[in-house]
Design an enzyme around this catalytic site. Structure first.
Site, PDB file in Angstrom:
ATOM      1  N   HIS A  13      -2.117  -5.492   1.480  1.00 22.07           N
ATOM      2  CA  HIS A  13      -3.417  -5.878   1.219  1.00 22.07           C
ATOM      3  C   HIS A  13      -3.103  -7.541   0.882  1.00 22.07           C
ATOM      4  CE1 HIS A  13      -7.116  -7.360  -0.623  1.00 22.07           C
ATOM      5  NE2 HIS A  13      -6.398  -7.839  -1.510  1.00 22.07           N
ATOM      6  N   TYR A  41     -12.213  -2.296  -3.708  1.00 22.12           N
ATOM      7  CA  TYR A  41     -12.677  -2.302  -2.392  1.00 22.12           C
ATOM      8  C   TYR A  41     -14.419  -2.077  -2.349  1.00 22.12           C
ATOM      9  CZ  TYR A  41      -8.464  -2.566   0.245  1.00 22.12           C
ATOM     10  OH  TYR A  41      -7.201  -2.916   0.944  1.00 22.12           O
ATOM     11  N   THR A  71      -4.936  -7.311  10.583  1.00 19.08           N
ATOM     12  CA  THR A  71      -5.538  -5.979   9.922  1.00 19.08           C
ATOM     13  C   THR A  71      -4.992  -5.034  10.825  1.00 19.08           C
ATOM     14  OG1 THR A  71      -7.611  -7.268   9.013  1.00 19.08           O
ATOM     15  CG2 THR A  71      -7.251  -4.788   8.990  1.00 19.08           C
ATOM     16  N   ASN A  76      -2.011   0.169   6.781  1.00 23.42           N
ATOM     17  CA  ASN A  76      -1.539  -0.936   7.113  1.00 23.42           C
ATOM     18  C   ASN A  76      -0.808  -1.846   6.326  1.00 23.42           C
ATOM     19  OD1 ASN A  76      -3.636  -1.903   5.592  1.00 23.42           O
ATOM     20  ND2 ASN A  76      -4.932  -2.945   7.182  1.00 23.42           N
ATOM     21  N   LYS A  96       0.600  -1.132  -0.018  1.00 25.18           N
ATOM     22  CA  LYS A  96      -0.059   0.035   0.061  1.00 25.18           C
ATOM     23  C   LYS A  96       0.823   1.240  -0.029  1.00 25.18           C
ATOM     24  CE  LYS A  96      -3.785  -2.307   2.125  1.00 25.18           C
ATOM     25  NZ  LYS A  96      -4.879  -2.283   3.527  1.00 25.18           N
ATOM     26  N   ARG A 107       2.809  -6.392   8.767  1.00 26.04           N
ATOM     27  CA  ARG A 107       2.085  -5.239   9.517  1.00 26.04           C
ATOM     28  C   ARG A 107       2.577  -4.800  10.890  1.00 26.04           C
ATOM     29  NH1 ARG A 107      -3.833  -7.449   7.409  1.00 26.04           N
ATOM     30  NH2 ARG A 107      -3.966  -5.836   5.626  1.00 26.04           N
ATOM     31  N   PHE A 137     -15.743   3.279   7.040  1.00 26.02           N
ATOM     32  CA  PHE A 137     -14.297   3.748   6.694  1.00 26.02           C
ATOM     33  C   PHE A 137     -14.002   3.701   5.124  1.00 26.02           C
ATOM     34  CE2 PHE A 137     -14.214  -0.855   7.850  1.00 26.02           C
ATOM     35  CZ  PHE A 137     -13.919  -1.421   6.361  1.00 26.02           C
TER      36      PHE A 137
HETATM   37  P1  RTP Z   1      -7.166  -5.970   3.309  1.00 29.68           P
HETATM   38  O1  RTP Z   1      -8.356  -6.282   2.471  1.00 29.68           O
HETATM   39  O2  RTP Z   1      -6.537  -4.664   2.953  1.00 29.68           O
HETATM   40  O3  RTP Z   1      -6.030  -6.866   2.827  1.00 29.68           O
HETATM   41  O4  RTP Z   1      -7.303  -6.010   4.777  1.00 29.68           O
HETATM   42  P2  RTP Z   1      -8.152  -6.860   5.436  1.00 29.68           P
HETATM   43  O5  RTP Z   1      -8.432  -8.208   4.681  1.00 29.68           O
HETATM   44  O6  RTP Z   1      -7.222  -7.423   6.608  1.00 29.68           O
HETATM   45  O7  RTP Z   1      -9.251  -6.258   6.145  1.00 29.68           O
HETATM   46  P3  RTP Z   1     -10.674  -5.870   5.513  1.00 29.68           P
HETATM   47  O8  RTP Z   1     -11.650  -6.150   6.407  1.00 29.68           O
HETATM   48  O9  RTP Z   1     -10.806  -6.375   4.123  1.00 29.68           O
HETATM   49  O10 RTP Z   1     -10.628  -4.136   5.550  1.00 29.68           O
HETATM   50  C1  RTP Z   1     -10.043  -3.740   4.397  1.00 29.68           C
HETATM   51  C2  RTP Z   1      -9.169  -2.309   4.756  1.00 29.68           C
HETATM   52  O11 RTP Z   1     -10.230  -1.434   5.426  1.00 29.68           O
HETATM   53  C3  RTP Z   1      -9.681  -0.790   6.494  1.00 29.68           C
HETATM   54  N1  RTP Z   1     -10.349  -1.261   7.756  1.00 29.68           N
HETATM   55  N2  RTP Z   1     -10.375  -0.184   8.562  1.00 29.68           N
HETATM   56  N3  RTP Z   1     -11.378   1.233  10.888  1.00 29.68           N
HETATM   57  C4  RTP Z   1     -11.685  -0.016  10.626  1.00 29.68           C
HETATM   58  O12 RTP Z   1     -12.234  -0.475  11.500  1.00 29.68           O
HETATM   59  C5  RTP Z   1     -11.069  -0.644   9.430  1.00 29.68           C
HETATM   60  N4  RTP Z   1     -11.532  -1.937   9.366  1.00 29.68           N
HETATM   61  C6  RTP Z   1     -10.843  -1.992   8.183  1.00 29.68           C
HETATM   62  C7  RTP Z   1      -8.073  -1.503   6.947  1.00 29.68           C
HETATM   63  O13 RTP Z   1      -7.148  -0.608   6.216  1.00 29.68           O
HETATM   64  C8  RTP Z   1      -8.252  -2.928   5.879  1.00 29.68           C
HETATM   65  O14 RTP Z   1      -6.793  -3.230   5.544  1.00 29.68           O
HETATM   66 MG    MG Z   2      -9.591  -7.576   3.292  1.00 27.54          MG
END
Ligand code: RTP
Ligand code: MG
Length: 143
Positions: free
Chosen positions: A117, A51, A93, A114, A11, A104, A59
């Site tokens: 992805h 996304y 995450t 973070n 990222k 991370r 968010f």
């Molecule tokens: P990614 O898709 O980026 O690999 O991350 P992830 O699967 O670990 O998490 P995901 O639930 O898919 O969320 C995508 C991105 O959104 C941001 N996020 N912010 N503030 C919050 O509660 C929150 N939750 C998620 C994070 O940057 C996450 O990587």
């Molecule tokens: Mg994700």
């Protein structure tokens, strides 16, 4: 165990910190081969489309703004259980909850910025691969 492919994105925060090489080294040492790669400065439409599953989440706007704040490095990783292996290397995450030694834990500063992805399923890995790469941009090893 099966050979899988997954999408990884370094990222804008991590690209800006010049740790692409250190992150690539973790993939390679972890048994994940880089079989496609491109640097891209995502447009708003690129990030919103990527996304889209999160578009109703509070968010979403901040996520799109962050993902378009600088270039990203996108790669297809191939290896044994690549989807889960990549997520294991990435860590949780929220970097505050990520295991020591994960990408991370070492390179991310917050849940919003973070560092990486990774696809969360084999099905999404295929969808995300098609989103960013054409077939002739994927280069499996021949030696
Ligand atoms: P990614 O898709 O980026 O690999 O991350 P992830 O699967 O670990 O998490 P995901 O639930 O898919 O969320 C995508 C991105 O959104 C941001 N996020 N912010 N503030 C919050 O509660 C929150 N939750 C998620 C994070 O940057 C996450 O990587
Ligand atoms: Mg994700």
């Amino acid at each position: 165990m099966a050979i899988e492919r997954t999408i990884s994105i370094i990222k804008p925060d991590a690209v800006g910190k010049d740790v692409i090489g250190e992150i690539y080294s973790r993939f390679e040492k972890g048994g994940l081969k880089i079989i496609a790669a491109k640097m891209k400065h995502l447009s708003k439409a690129d990030a919103e489309g990527f996304y889209a599953v999160h578009k109703e989440r509070p968010f979403f706007g901040d996520l799109v703004e962050f993902m378009t704040s600088g270039p990203v490095m996108i790669q297809v990783l191939e290896g044994e259980d690549a989807v889960s292996k990549n997520r294991e290397l990435m860590g949780a995450t929220n970097p505050a909850e990520a295991d020591a030694g994960t990408i991370r834990a070492d390179f991310a500063q917050s849940i919003d910025e973070n560092a990486v992805h990774g696809s969360d399923s084999l099905e999404n890995a295929q969808i995300e691969t098609d989103y960013f790469f054409s077939a002739d941009e994927i280069c499996p090893r021949t030696r």
